[in-house]
Design a protein around this motif. Structure first.
Motif, PDB file in Angstrom:
ATOM      1  N   SER A 270      11.119 -33.070  18.648  1.00  0.00           N
ATOM      2  CA  SER A 270      11.861 -32.384  19.709  1.00  0.00           C
ATOM      3  C   SER A 270      13.067 -31.628  19.182  1.00  0.00           C
ATOM      4  O   SER A 270      13.873 -32.159  18.411  1.00  0.00           O
ATOM      5  CB  SER A 270      12.341 -33.392  20.752  1.00  0.00           C
TER       6      SER A 270
ATOM      7  N   GLU B 236      15.722 -41.545  27.274  1.00  0.00           N
ATOM      8  CA  GLU B 236      14.706 -41.667  28.325  1.00  0.00           C
ATOM      9  C   GLU B 236      13.305 -41.813  27.744  1.00  0.00           C
ATOM     10  O   GLU B 236      12.516 -42.636  28.196  1.00  0.00           O
ATOM     11  CB  GLU B 236      14.759 -40.461  29.272  1.00  0.00           C
ATOM     12  N   VAL B 237      12.999 -41.008  26.740  1.00  0.00           N
ATOM     13  CA  VAL B 237      11.670 -41.086  26.142  1.00  0.00           C
ATOM     14  C   VAL B 237      11.524 -42.401  25.368  1.00  0.00           C
ATOM     15  O   VAL B 237      10.464 -43.019  25.373  1.00  0.00           O
ATOM     16  CB  VAL B 237      11.344 -39.848  25.277  1.00  0.00           C
TER      17      VAL B 237
ATOM     18  N   MET C  95      18.102 -29.998  30.241  1.00  0.00           N
ATOM     19  CA  MET C  95      18.227 -31.267  29.525  1.00  0.00           C
ATOM     20  C   MET C  95      18.025 -31.033  28.027  1.00  0.00           C
ATOM     21  O   MET C  95      16.992 -30.514  27.616  1.00  0.00           O
ATOM     22  CB  MET C  95      17.187 -32.257  30.056  1.00  0.00           C
TER      23      MET C  95
ATOM     24  N   GLU D  15      19.736 -35.627  25.243  1.00  0.00           N
ATOM     25  CA  GLU D  15      19.732 -36.265  26.561  1.00  0.00           C
ATOM     26  C   GLU D  15      18.366 -36.863  26.877  1.00  0.00           C
ATOM     27  O   GLU D  15      18.272 -37.893  27.530  1.00  0.00           O
ATOM     28  CB  GLU D  15      20.121 -35.244  27.636  1.00  0.00           C
ATOM     29  N   MET D  16      17.313 -36.224  26.386  1.00  0.00           N
ATOM     30  CA  MET D  16      15.954 -36.711  26.620  1.00  0.00           C
ATOM     31  C   MET D  16      15.665 -37.978  25.817  1.00  0.00           C
ATOM     32  O   MET D  16      14.926 -38.850  26.255  1.00  0.00           O
ATOM     33  CB  MET D  16      14.941 -35.630  26.231  1.00  0.00           C
TER      34      MET D  16
ATOM     35  N   SER E 286      10.124 -27.891  27.693  1.00  0.00           N
ATOM     36  CA  SER E 286      11.371 -28.454  28.215  1.00  0.00           C
ATOM     37  C   SER E 286      11.328 -29.975  28.078  1.00  0.00           C
ATOM     38  O   SER E 286      10.254 -30.572  27.961  1.00  0.00           O
ATOM     39  CB  SER E 286      11.560 -28.085  29.688  1.00  0.00           C
ATOM     40  N   ALA E 287      12.508 -30.575  28.112  1.00  0.00           N
ATOM     41  CA  ALA E 287      12.598 -32.032  28.027  1.00  0.00           C
ATOM     42  C   ALA E 287      11.912 -32.712  29.213  1.00  0.00           C
ATOM     43  O   ALA E 287      11.151 -33.668  29.009  1.00  0.00           O
ATOM     44  CB  ALA E 287      14.057 -32.459  27.903  1.00  0.00           C
ATOM     45  N   PRO E 288      12.109 -32.245  30.467  1.00  0.00           N
ATOM     46  CA  PRO E 288      11.407 -32.890  31.587  1.00  0.00           C
ATOM     47  C   PRO E 288       9.874 -32.818  31.444  1.00  0.00           C
ATOM     48  O   PRO E 288       9.179 -33.796  31.732  1.00  0.00           O
ATOM     49  CB  PRO E 288      11.892 -32.110  32.819  1.00  0.00           C
TER      50      PRO E 288
ATOM     51  N   GLY F  72      17.570 -32.145  23.961  1.00  0.00           N
ATOM     52  CA  GLY F  72      16.768 -33.156  23.288  1.00  0.00           C
ATOM     53  C   GLY F  72      17.514 -34.473  23.144  1.00  0.00           C
ATOM     54  O   GLY F  72      16.923 -35.543  23.252  1.00  0.00           O
TER      55      GLY F  72
ATOM     56  N   LEU G 209       8.883 -35.441  28.877  1.00  0.00           N
ATOM     57  CA  LEU G 209       8.936 -36.795  29.435  1.00  0.00           C
ATOM     58  C   LEU G 209       7.702 -37.077  30.279  1.00  0.00           C
ATOM     59  O   LEU G 209       7.110 -38.145  30.194  1.00  0.00           O
ATOM     60  CB  LEU G 209      10.201 -36.985  30.269  1.00  0.00           C
TER      61      LEU G 209
END
Length: 129
Positions: A59, A74-75, A66, A70-71, A38-40, A68, A43
């Motif tokens: 990814s 943040e990443v 979430m 959306e991630m 998962s994206a979380p 990829g 991260l």
């Protein structure tokens, strides 16, 4: 130094596929592959690996919760030093544009061209060494 590649995908077969495609490299210790479903989770893992050994994040775009895309911002904010390549079944111009705008270094379409991906990994290994 040991180098790592983080693969993010919610499909369970992806880990098996990547380990099979890169089995010689993994056995030889050229790099390690880590997997997040998962994206979380990705991260969190990207934040935990503080030494410069994380050389690439691959990814999937379409994941539950979430995505990829959306991630991606943040990443990039947490690890601007690590290139991110997005993977999608839909390689249309709009998806490519969104991925690049949000900070992706590239976009691979499924089915993955592992020869091309191997060249990309070799390039990243060369830059990190």
């Amino acid at each position: 130094m040991s180098f790592s590649i983080l693969v993010v995908d919610d499909e369970p077969d992806v880990e098996v596929l990547f380990r099979q495609q890169f089995r010689r490299d993994l056995r030889a210790g050229r790099f390690r592959m880590e997997f997040a479903t998962s994206a979380p989770a990705a991260l969190q893992r990207a934040t935990e690996v503080r030494e410069p050994s994380l050389i690439l994040i691959l990814s999937d775009i379409n994941m539950p919760g979430m995505s990829g895309l959306e991630m991606l911002p943040e990443v990039r904010a947490k690890r601007p030093d690590v290139p991110v390549i997005m993977i999608t079944a839909y390689g249309d111009a709009e998806t490519r544009k969104k991925a690049i705008e949000r900070g992706a270094d590239g976009l691979l379409t499924k089915p993955i061209d592992f020869t091309m991906l191997r060249r990309e990994i070799d390039t990243r290994l060369g830059q990190a060494a």
